[in-house]
Design a protein around this motif. Sequence first.
Motif, short mmCIF file in Angstrom:
data_model
loop_
_atom_site.label_atom_id
_atom_site.label_comp_id
_atom_site.label_asym_id
_atom_site.label_seq_id
_atom_site.Cartn_x
_atom_site.Cartn_y
_atom_site.Cartn_z
N GLN A 170 -2.67 -2.01 2.40
CA GLN A 170 -2.99 -2.55 3.60
C GLN A 170 -4.20 -2.37 4.49
O GLN A 170 -4.75 -3.52 5.00
CB GLN A 170 -1.76 -2.27 4.59
CG GLN A 170 -0.28 -2.62 4.06
CD GLN A 170 0.67 -1.97 4.69
OE1 GLN A 170 0.64 -2.32 6.09
NE2 GLN A 170 1.69 -1.48 4.62
N ILE A 213 0.26 -8.49 8.26
CA ILE A 213 0.05 -7.99 6.84
C ILE A 213 1.50 -7.47 6.36
O ILE A 213 1.84 -8.10 5.19
CB ILE A 213 -0.81 -6.58 6.88
CG1 ILE A 213 -2.32 -7.26 6.79
CG2 ILE A 213 -0.90 -6.02 5.45
CD1 ILE A 213 -3.36 -6.08 6.95
N ASN A 214 2.32 -6.70 7.11
CA ASN A 214 3.69 -6.10 6.95
C ASN A 214 4.61 -7.45 6.83
O ASN A 214 5.48 -7.33 6.41
CB ASN A 214 4.12 -5.16 7.85
CG ASN A 214 3.60 -3.72 7.42
OD1 ASN A 214 3.03 -3.46 6.26
ND2 ASN A 214 3.59 -2.91 8.35
#
Length: 151
Positions: free
Chosen positions: A65, A52-53
């Motif tokens: 997130q 995700i990051n």
Amino acid sequence: MLRKIRSILWKDVFLFVVGGDIYIIMEICYRGYSHWSMFALGGVCFLGLGYINRFFSWDTPLVLQMLIGMLLITTLELITGMIVNVCFGWGVWDYSQKPFNLFGQICLSSSVGWYFLSAVGIILDDYLRWWIFGEEQPHYCLFRKKAIVSG
């Protein structure tokens, strides 16, 4: 080039195993048993949370997130459930008695749980990447672009 690919694969294998182990342990603590397919599902989910990051910036609010993580895990659980429970008939889990379920494979209450557990997975992945692999030090914002957590 080959060294970089090997490094990425090593990280992903390591994080896959960590995620698979954690998923199995969570299931054993919650249900008293697990299934080998949950190791694979847990590994893929943990890798997904970790990426995700990498696809979004560090400035992406943690609550967003977590929502992405919840949607990812719920989708992966539906796909896995349709394969292992519906196609293969292994009966690994059955949510058909829970309200707001879809085909007995996912349900709203589990998705809500994944929302909150996603934060743990996201943060754990980020810190493992920092501590073990020397990647960027984690920092987060809860709702806006203001750092709230720093190692």
